[in-house]
Design a protein around this motif. Structure first.
Motif, PDB file in Angstrom:
ATOM      1  N   SER A  49      -5.637  32.824  82.632  1.00 13.29           N
ATOM      2  CA  SER A  49      -6.013  34.562  82.676  1.00 13.29           C
ATOM      3  C   SER A  49      -5.934  35.076  83.675  1.00 13.29           C
ATOM      4  O   SER A  49      -7.105  34.815  84.734  1.00 13.29           O
ATOM      5  N   CYS A  50      -4.963  34.871  84.512  1.00  9.57           N
ATOM      6  CA  CYS A  50      -4.927  35.578  85.908  1.00  9.57           C
ATOM      7  C   CYS A  50      -5.082  36.266  86.192  1.00  9.57           C
ATOM      8  O   CYS A  50      -4.865  37.583  85.522  1.00  9.57           O
ATOM      9  N   VAL A  51      -5.371  36.706  87.370  1.00  6.98           N
ATOM     10  CA  VAL A  51      -6.765  37.922  87.558  1.00  6.98           C
ATOM     11  C   VAL A  51      -6.064  38.794  87.912  1.00  6.98           C
ATOM     12  O   VAL A  51      -6.284  40.196  87.471  1.00  6.98           O
ATOM     13  N   HIS A  52      -4.581  38.690  87.943  1.00  6.41           N
ATOM     14  CA  HIS A  52      -3.813  39.702  88.372  1.00  6.41           C
ATOM     15  C   HIS A  52      -2.640  40.079  87.238  1.00  6.41           C
ATOM     16  O   HIS A  52      -1.853  40.266  87.427  1.00  6.41           O
ATOM     17  N   CYS A  53      -2.572  39.475  86.054  1.00  7.03           N
ATOM     18  CA  CYS A  53      -2.335  40.240  84.974  1.00  7.03           C
ATOM     19  C   CYS A  53      -1.637  41.125  84.587  1.00  7.03           C
ATOM     20  O   CYS A  53      -2.229  41.959  84.108  1.00  7.03           O
ATOM     21  N   LEU A  54      -0.469  41.688  84.351  1.00  9.45           N
ATOM     22  CA  LEU A  54      -0.162  42.704  84.671  1.00  9.45           C
ATOM     23  C   LEU A  54      -0.117  43.304  82.523  1.00  9.45           C
ATOM     24  O   LEU A  54      -0.496  44.715  82.628  1.00  9.45           O
ATOM     25  N   SER A  55      -0.346  42.484  81.448  1.00  8.15           N
ATOM     26  CA  SER A  55       0.043  42.957  80.579  1.00  8.15           C
ATOM     27  C   SER A  55      -2.237  42.318  80.100  1.00  8.15           C
ATOM     28  O   SER A  55      -2.023  42.471  79.270  1.00  8.15           O
ATOM     29  N   SER A  56      -2.814  42.067  81.192  1.00 13.38           N
ATOM     30  CA  SER A  56      -3.884  41.527  80.171  1.00 13.38           C
ATOM     31  C   SER A  56      -3.509  40.474  78.653  1.00 13.38           C
ATOM     32  O   SER A  56      -4.258  40.979  78.616  1.00 13.38           O
TER      33      SER A  56
ATOM     34  N   PRO B  57      -6.815  55.849  86.452  1.00  9.98           N
ATOM     35  CA  PRO B  57      -6.222  55.467  84.798  1.00  9.98           C
ATOM     36  C   PRO B  57      -7.169  53.818  84.728  1.00  9.98           C
ATOM     37  O   PRO B  57      -6.803  53.506  85.222  1.00  9.98           O
ATOM     38  N   LYS B  58      -7.307  54.329  83.000  1.00 14.54           N
ATOM     39  CA  LYS B  58      -7.480  52.398  82.789  1.00 14.54           C
ATOM     40  C   LYS B  58      -6.733  51.865  82.018  1.00 14.54           C
ATOM     41  O   LYS B  58      -5.580  53.087  81.473  1.00 14.54           O
ATOM     42  N   PRO B  59      -5.831  50.504  82.059  1.00 17.21           N
ATOM     43  CA  PRO B  59      -5.199  50.336  81.086  1.00 17.21           C
ATOM     44  C   PRO B  59      -5.675  50.277  79.949  1.00 17.21           C
ATOM     45  O   PRO B  59      -6.174  50.516  79.863  1.00 17.21           O
ATOM     46  N   SER B  60      -4.338  50.585  78.801  1.00 19.49           N
ATOM     47  CA  SER B  60      -4.147  51.440  77.896  1.00 19.49           C
ATOM     48  C   SER B  60      -5.116  49.686  76.896  1.00 19.49           C
ATOM     49  O   SER B  60      -5.891  50.030  76.134  1.00 19.49           O
ATOM     50  N   LEU B  61      -4.086  49.063  77.432  1.00 21.76           N
ATOM     51  CA  LEU B  61      -4.877  47.655  76.221  1.00 21.76           C
ATOM     52  C   LEU B  61      -5.288  46.386  76.775  1.00 21.76           C
ATOM     53  O   LEU B  61      -5.171  46.385  77.841  1.00 21.76           O
ATOM     54  N   ASP B  62      -6.016  45.745  75.767  1.00 20.20           N
ATOM     55  CA  ASP B  62      -6.982  44.419  77.154  1.00 20.20           C
ATOM     56  C   ASP B  62      -6.655  42.678  76.104  1.00 20.20           C
ATOM     57  O   ASP B  62      -6.669  43.765  75.040  1.00 20.20           O
ATOM     58  N   HIS B  63      -5.585  41.911  76.085  1.00 25.47           N
ATOM     59  CA  HIS B  63      -5.700  41.226  75.538  1.00 25.47           C
ATOM     60  C   HIS B  63      -6.719  40.050  75.734  1.00 25.47           C
ATOM     61  O   HIS B  63      -6.035  39.060  75.965  1.00 25.47           O
ATOM     62  N   SER B  64      -7.444  39.950  77.424  1.00 28.37           N
ATOM     63  CA  SER B  64      -7.880  38.777  77.819  1.00 28.37           C
ATOM     64  C   SER B  64      -8.217  38.154  76.660  1.00 28.37           C
ATOM     65  O   SER B  64      -9.316  38.563  75.406  1.00 28.37           O
ATOM     66  N   HIS B  65      -8.659  36.800  76.824  1.00 28.83           N
ATOM     67  CA  HIS B  65      -9.785  36.074  76.298  1.00 28.83           C
ATOM     68  C   HIS B  65     -11.192  36.330  76.542  1.00 28.83           C
ATOM     69  O   HIS B  65     -11.747  37.103  77.129  1.00 28.83           O
ATOM     70  N   ARG B  66     -11.731  36.776  75.404  1.00 29.41           N
ATOM     71  CA  ARG B  66     -13.079  37.399  74.738  1.00 29.41           C
ATOM     72  C   ARG B  66     -14.249  36.444  75.282  1.00 29.41           C
ATOM     73  O   ARG B  66     -15.010  36.330  75.883  1.00 29.41           O
ATOM     74  N   ARG B  67     -13.800  35.182  75.186  1.00 36.40           N
ATOM     75  CA  ARG B  67     -15.084  33.564  75.794  1.00 36.40           C
ATOM     76  C   ARG B  67     -14.570  33.399  77.081  1.00 36.40           C
ATOM     77  O   ARG B  67     -16.022  33.391  77.713  1.00 36.40           O
ATOM     78  N   ARG B  68     -13.517  32.791  76.727  1.00 36.69           N
ATOM     79  CA  ARG B  68     -13.160  32.042  78.055  1.00 36.69           C
ATOM     80  C   ARG B  68     -11.657  31.748  78.381  1.00 36.69           C
ATOM     81  O   ARG B  68     -11.210  31.264  76.777  1.00 36.69           O
ATOM     82  N   PRO B  69     -11.067  31.492  79.461  1.00 34.20           N
ATOM     83  CA  PRO B  69      -9.719  31.475  79.150  1.00 34.20           C
ATOM     84  C   PRO B  69      -9.372  29.997  78.468  1.00 34.20           C
ATOM     85  O   PRO B  69     -10.276  29.083  78.507  1.00 34.20           O
ATOM     86  N   VAL B  70      -8.183  29.638  77.401  1.00 30.31           N
ATOM     87  CA  VAL B  70      -7.752  28.422  77.256  1.00 30.31           C
ATOM     88  C   VAL B  70      -7.960  27.425  78.518  1.00 30.31           C
ATOM     89  O   VAL B  70      -7.058  27.365  79.362  1.00 30.31           O
ATOM     90  N   PRO B  71      -8.520  25.661  78.235  1.00 31.79           N
ATOM     91  CA  PRO B  71      -7.996  25.520  79.209  1.00 31.79           C
ATOM     92  C   PRO B  71      -6.381  24.672  79.373  1.00 31.79           C
ATOM     93  O   PRO B  71      -5.856  24.689  78.717  1.00 31.79           O
ATOM     94  N   VAL B  72      -6.270  24.753  81.086  1.00 26.63           N
ATOM     95  CA  VAL B  72      -4.646  24.335  80.775  1.00 26.63           C
ATOM     96  C   VAL B  72      -4.243  22.375  80.163  1.00 26.63           C
ATOM     97  O   VAL B  72      -4.893  21.653  81.234  1.00 26.63           O
ATOM     98  N   THR B  73      -4.826  22.250  79.255  1.00 26.26           N
ATOM     99  CA  THR B  73      -4.452  21.065  78.496  1.00 26.26           C
ATOM    100  C   THR B  73      -3.788  20.928  77.647  1.00 26.26           C
ATOM    101  O   THR B  73      -3.342  21.313  75.959  1.00 26.26           O
TER     102      THR B  73
END
Length: 387
Positions: free
Chosen positions: A28-35, A350-366
């Motif tokens: 969940s990179c904090v600068h992700c262009l595509s959320s 303007p706000k980004p039109s789309l947001d697919h961010s993880h709702r709860r927490r990022p999936v761990p890098v495992t």
């Protein structure tokens, strides 16, 4: 007609075509262009993706930049890569490295038509993981080591420049040299989740100058993707690249559900040209109202009176739009200082039109994670990877 003039009025096929295969991502990179984060259940199917590749081949698209999300988590990713290269469409894909195993690295090294970019936003774990998430630095370095050991020469290390890593440019170059890679640096845009972190992350004015001076000295050996043409306003030395906003002219984005945008950094309904499911990519690229408009002569507004206008062309469309500035206004990071007073007058952004961010927490890098998806939208991109 100069090359810049020819590109300014558009080409029959894009030169730089970015294709985001999925919004699913383990980070969940904090600068992700595509959320990115959660997979969209409306993603183009394998059959639809192959039909799109067929269109690219007919249009003579030389190669596509595949991204996401994390594209390698799509189950059909390698099938699509093979299909593209078999149909004369080269592939350059961006990845956080999570699935670059020694076996995958050997497969990549054996191909003449596939290139890979490993994302790294800090030359140290502390700086990188602040932006990209815990463990992401180690994952990226491991992937680089696998590629290097497999004999993959000149893969890319892709760095988004922030105020925390501008001072690490020499260290980034050293990492690239260590693994036989090529450094690629790009500009931070206030797009997607980057809109929320722009104020914290974008380089200061002094750092912009530091970056420019470094590029003047080292730019010939570093890729920039024409990200920094706004810096050309300094005028003390030429920067490599086209120095032109190519949105809708030579550049575009196809997103996971087939929507076509003018620019990978401008995922917003304002810059939506059409959908490949409805019209086909060729028709959208050549006939859409938006792209036709972008290819017509553009006003530089007040910037045209600036002596640096021919060098910087007014800066980045996406950076202006997502900071609330008019498209014919100055770049928010204008090196002549016109951006700050312009920003002071902004009343809404303007706000980004789309947001697919993880709702709860990022999936761990495992790598070995096997938790089943809770729903189609919350699918764990790494489910079953350890099998």
């Amino acid at each position: 007609m100069s090359l810049v003039d020819e590109f300014q009025y558009g080409l029959d096929a894009p030169i730089c075509l970015t294709w985001e295969l999925t919004y699913a991502c383990n980070l969940s990179c904090v600068h992700c262009l595509s959320s990115s984060g959660r997979r969209d259940p409306r993603e183009l199917s394998t059959v639809e993706c192959k039909a799109l590749i067929d269109e690219f081949e007919r249009m003579q698209v030389f190669y596509v930049n595949i991204g996401g999300g994390e594209p390698t988590v799509r189950p059909d990713f390698w099938e699509l890569v093979d299909y593209a290269t078999e149909h004369h469409v080269g592939v350059k894909f961006s990845t956080n490295g999570i699935k670059i195993t020694p076996e995958v690295a050997r497969r990549l090294a054996a191909s003449d038509y596939v290139d890979v970019q490993i994302s790294l936003d800090g030359a140290t774990a502390e700086v990188n993981d602040h932006v990209r998430g815990p463990g992401s630095y180690a994952t990226a370095i491991r992937a680089m080591r696998h590629l290097s050991d497999a004999g993959f020469e000149n893969f890319k290390i892709s760095v988004v420049m922030t105020r925390h890593n501008v001072g690490q440019l020499d260290a980034f170059k050293a990492i690239a040299d260590r693994y036989g890679a090529q450094l690629r640096i790009t500009r931070l845009r206030p797009s997607g989740r980057g809109a929320d972190t722009w104020d914290e992350l974008h380089p200061t004015a002094a750092q912009q100058r530091e970056l420019y001076d470094w590029l003047v000295l080292h730019g010939e050996g570093v890729l920039t993707g024409d990200s920094f043409f706004h810096l050309a306003g300094y005028g003390d030395g030429a920067l490599p690249g086209l120095n032109l906003c190519g949105a809708g002219r030579v550049v575009c984005l196809v997103d996971p559900v087939g929507d076509v945008y003018a620019c990978p950094f401008a995922i917003h309904e304002t810059f939506l040209a059409g959908n490949v499911r409805a019209a086909g990519f060729t028709r959208v690229w050549r006939e859409s109202e938006l792209f036709t408009s972008l290819r017509s002569p553009q006003s530089g507004g007040a910037c045209e009176s600036c002596s640096a206008f021919d060098a910087c062309r007014g800066g980045c469309m996406a950076a202006k739009f997502f900071t609330g500035l008019p498209l014919d206004g100055p770049d928010p990071e204008c090196v002549r200082g016109h951006g700050e007073p312009a920003l002071a007058g902004v009343t809404s952004v303007p706000k980004p039109s789309l947001d697919h961010s993880h709702r709860r927490r990022p999936v761990p890098v495992t790598i070995g994670m096997r938790r089943p998806p809770e729903s189609a939208c919350d699918e764990n991109p790494l489910a079953g990877f350890g099998r």
